[in-house]
Structures are given as C-alpha cells and as structure tokens.
Design an enzyme around this catalytic site. Sequence first.
Site, PDB file in Angstrom:
ATOM      1  N   SER A 123       5.388 108.536  77.804  1.00 25.89           N
ATOM      2  CA  SER A 123       4.646 107.458  78.479  1.00 25.89           C
ATOM      3  C   SER A 123       3.243 107.338  77.904  1.00 25.89           C
ATOM      4  CB  SER A 123       4.565 107.801  79.966  1.00 25.89           C
ATOM      5  OG  SER A 123       3.621 106.983  80.600  1.00 25.89           O
ATOM      6  N   TYR A 150       3.044 113.599  87.393  1.00 26.38           N
ATOM      7  CA  TYR A 150       4.032 112.876  86.586  1.00 26.38           C
ATOM      8  C   TYR A 150       3.560 112.796  85.133  1.00 26.38           C
ATOM      9  CZ  TYR A 150       6.032 108.883  84.224  1.00 26.38           C
ATOM     10  OH  TYR A 150       6.592 108.075  83.266  1.00 26.38           O
ATOM     11  N   LYS A 210       4.994 114.572  81.324  1.00 24.20           N
ATOM     12  CA  LYS A 210       5.274 113.908  80.043  1.00 24.20           C
ATOM     13  C   LYS A 210       4.489 114.594  78.924  1.00 24.20           C
ATOM     14  CE  LYS A 210       8.161 110.885  81.562  1.00 24.20           C
ATOM     15  NZ  LYS A 210       9.594 111.061  81.239  1.00 24.20           N
TER      16      LYS A 210
HETATM   17  C1  WQD Z   1       0.240  97.648  86.897  1.00 25.24           C
HETATM   18  C2  WQD Z   1      -1.000  96.870  87.309  1.00 25.24           C
HETATM   19  C3  WQD Z   1      -2.135  97.796  89.199  1.00 25.24           C
HETATM   20  C4  WQD Z   1       1.039  97.038  92.123  1.00 25.24           C
HETATM   21  C5  WQD Z   1       2.617 103.203  86.067  1.00 25.24           C
HETATM   22  C6  WQD Z   1       2.553 104.609  85.542  1.00 25.24           C
HETATM   23  C7  WQD Z   1       3.034 104.671  84.129  1.00 25.24           C
HETATM   24  C8  WQD Z   1       4.422 104.084  84.026  1.00 25.24           C
HETATM   25  C9  WQD Z   1       4.481 102.718  84.603  1.00 25.24           C
HETATM   26  C10 WQD Z   1       6.531 105.044  84.650  1.00 25.24           C
HETATM   27  C11 WQD Z   1      -2.180  97.750  87.676  1.00 25.24           C
HETATM   28  C12 WQD Z   1      -1.580  96.424  89.528  1.00 25.24           C
HETATM   29  C13 WQD Z   1       0.297  97.105  90.958  1.00 25.24           C
HETATM   30  C14 WQD Z   1       0.608  96.175  93.168  1.00 25.24           C
HETATM   31  C15 WQD Z   1      -1.251  95.507  91.799  1.00 25.24           C
HETATM   32  N1  WQD Z   1       5.290 104.962  84.730  1.00 25.24           N
HETATM   33  N2  WQD Z   1      -0.824  96.361  90.788  1.00 25.24           N
HETATM   34  N3  WQD Z   1      -0.528  95.428  92.960  1.00 25.24           N
HETATM   35  O1  WQD Z   1       0.025 101.928  87.130  1.00 25.24           O
HETATM   36  O2  WQD Z   1       0.031 100.647  84.934  1.00 25.24           O
HETATM   37  O3  WQD Z   1       1.718 102.398  85.316  1.00 25.24           O
HETATM   38  O4  WQD Z   1       3.946 102.710  85.926  1.00 25.24           O
HETATM   39  O5  WQD Z   1       7.483 105.431  84.855  1.00 25.24           O
HETATM   40  O6  WQD Z   1       3.037 105.977  83.724  1.00 25.24           O
HETATM   41  O7  WQD Z   1       1.214 105.064  85.629  1.00 25.24           O
HETATM   42  O8  WQD Z   1       1.906 100.295  86.561  1.00 25.24           O
HETATM   43  O9  WQD Z   1       3.081  98.464  87.708  1.00 25.24           O
HETATM   44  O10 WQD Z   1       1.982 100.272  89.106  1.00 25.24           O
HETATM   45  O11 WQD Z   1       0.537  98.622  87.889  1.00 25.24           O
HETATM   46  O12 WQD Z   1      -2.292  94.822  91.673  1.00 25.24           O
HETATM   47  O13 WQD Z   1       1.206  96.092  94.247  1.00 25.24           O
HETATM   48  O14 WQD Z   1      -0.674  96.136  88.507  1.00 25.24           O
HETATM   49  O15 WQD Z   1      -3.386  97.999  89.800  1.00 25.24           O
HETATM   50  O16 WQD Z   1      -3.341  97.070  87.221  1.00 25.24           O
HETATM   51  P1  WQD Z   1       0.782 101.330  86.019  1.00 25.24           P
HETATM   52  P2  WQD Z   1       1.957  99.421  87.881  1.00 25.24           P
END
Ligand code: WQD
Length: 332
Positions: free
Chosen positions: A125, A149, A153
């Site tokens: 990741s 998590y 990785k």
């Molecule tokens: C993306 C953007 C949030 C939800 C995580 C893990 C990474 C990988 C993928 C996998 C951010 C914003 C989110 C919501 C929002 N893991 N958001 N409202 O945090 O980049 O990555 O998932 O298995 O290792 O860290 O992904 O989709 O949670 O967030 O505004 O309800 O969307 O703040 O900017 P993230 P995400």
Amino acid sequence: MKILVTGGLGFIGSHTCVELISNQHQVVIVDNLVNSKPEVLDRIEKITGVRPVFFPVDVTEALALESVFAAHPHFDGVIHFAGLKAVGESVEKPIAYYYNNLVSTMVLAEACLSHHVNRFIFSSSATVYGDQPSPYREDMDLKTTSNPYGETKAVSERILSDVAKANPDFSATLLRYFNPVGAHPSGLLGEDPNGIPNNLMPFVSKVARRELPKLKIFGNDYPTPDGTGVRDYIHVVDLAKGHVKAVEKRTSGVSIYNLGTGKGISVMEIVKAYASVNDIDIPYEIAPRRSGDLASYYADATKAKDELGWEAELTLADMVRDAYHFETVSGK
Ligand code: WQD
C-alpha cells in the site's frame, strides 16, 4: 502460468483472478471468507467461463496451506492479497492485524520456499510512504505509518525483502496500491464492505442508493486546489491488470512498483463526477478533518510503465460509473 491467489475472493483479488484467467493463466484461490462471499466464485466463472479451484483455507494455518501446495505441487507464482485491511479497526485491534497480516506472509513465504515457488507478488500500500511530499517514488525512504494496518504492510515488505536476500532464487514483487475504486464493468464484482463503509467510494455509493442520508466530507480547508483531500484513485480493473504484468515479468531479488495513475483527484471532484456521470444527487456536508488523514498524495507511476509496460487506462468517469453500476446490478 499456474498462480496461487490468496484472498482471491476479495475486492482486488477477485478482479485479479478474472484478468489472470482472461490472459490464459490457471488460478487456484485460497480465501478464509472472513471479508468475502463464496458467490464471488460463481461470478468469476460467469465472467470468464472458468471456475477456479477454491480452498476455504486461512493462510495463517500452515498445515491447511500445506494441503493446498500438496494438491498443487507446481505453482509458478503466488499473489498474496489475504489480509485485514480496515485502518480504523486496526487501531482498535492491533494484535488481530499484526497476527493475521504478518503470520500469513511468513507462513506463505515459508511454504513457497519449501515447494520451490520463487515468484511472490505482494499486495502492499502507498501508506508505507508515510507523511512526505508527493509524488511518491519507489526509491523514497519509508516513513512511519500512522496505524497498525500500515505497519503490517511495511513489515511484510521488509520480511519478504529479507527472504529474497537470504534465498537468491526467490523474488519478491511489492506492489504499492494507491486508492483502488470502481468495479467490474459487468456489475458482478465490486467492493461490498460489511456495515457502514469507511472508504470514500463505497460510502458515496451507499448515499447514491439512499441507504445512507449524506456524505460527510472530512475537511475543506486542506492546502489543495478546492480544500478537500486529494488521492490517487485507480480503477480496480487497471490495478488487476498490473498484477498480471507483474507476475509475468521475469525478476530476481526485490522489485517495487507503485500502482496508481499518477494523478491526484479531490473528494469534491469524486462527488461531482459520481453525481454527473450517474445523473444522481449526492447530498453532502462539510465535516471536520478525519484524524490521521493526509492532505494529498499520489503516485509517480513511471517505473511500472517503464519496467512492466503497464499504466492505468480507465478514467474517473469509468470509476464512478462502474461503482454505481455494481450497486444497482449486483443484487447483493
Ligand atoms: C479518501 C479521501 C478522506 C470517507 C485508506 C487507507 C489506505 C488504503 C485505502 C486499503 C480522504 C475522504 C473518506 C468519507 C471523506 N487501504 N473521505 N468522507 O484514507 O486515502 O486510504 O484506504 O486497504 O491504506 O489509508 O481512503 O477512501 O478512506 O479516503 O471525506 O466518508 O476521502 O478524508 O481524503 P484513504 P478513504
């Protein structure tokens, strides 16, 4: 080639099985079904016309895994997806995360060594880069990740690198994913998390289906063009194709590739694209920043292009269209 795919019924694993089969590879799936459903096997068969061999086995259980290698003595490679992947849950249950994700990597690597399976592709990741300026390049030093998590990785990468160092015939390919989204265009495979989704795209899909009232956008005061968080979203079918290229490439030692598009997209851009492409209203409100989130990160994707001959081809419109299509068609 004959490939063992752990976690092959999960979101990225199932799409990768489809692409492997479409490229004439033979697939054997191991999955403990903790975060996936057996029907996914039927759907892989429906898309490809081929039903992969499936073992309902937990990769942390060495004896059970041994029975898979005993039944299939000649794998050309393994792709290791199996693992726990919810960042928030990993903070609450660190032992479950370290145990599952590290023990599975070690048990599988050991089985590979004893059965002379020398090609190991690992599902890593972008989180291993920690907090540093983008674009992320594979030769950057890694920084501490902010949750268990992410650490699993980073440590799995380290374990596999040490195994490769100690065993010159063994090669480890570490694939660092950015933000996988979208679904198979058939609508048969996609991301179907249990309960309320943590990740952005599945949450937006639930809002689109009116299963949740509105999206909370976590922060609009980041130093980004529109103030909302920026990530490198990649269509899961593109990501799956990257695995096919990685497993087909002859390598030795450790190879690391970013699998991203190289382009940052903001939360607001996702919401707008989802609404306009699918012609549906996505109600949202601005909420406080989510703790642990970075403002912006995206890949430098040139190494995968130069060395694997792979680059992402699908667009943001494809991602949001296929995500919504999966919600409406899959009948889940
Ligand atoms: C993306 C953007 C949030 C939800 C995580 C893990 C990474 C990988 C993928 C996998 C951010 C914003 C989110 C919501 C929002 N893991 N958001 N409202 O945090 O980049 O990555 O998932 O298995 O290792 O860290 O992904 O989709 O949670 O967030 O505004 O309800 O969307 O703040 O900017 P993230 P995400």
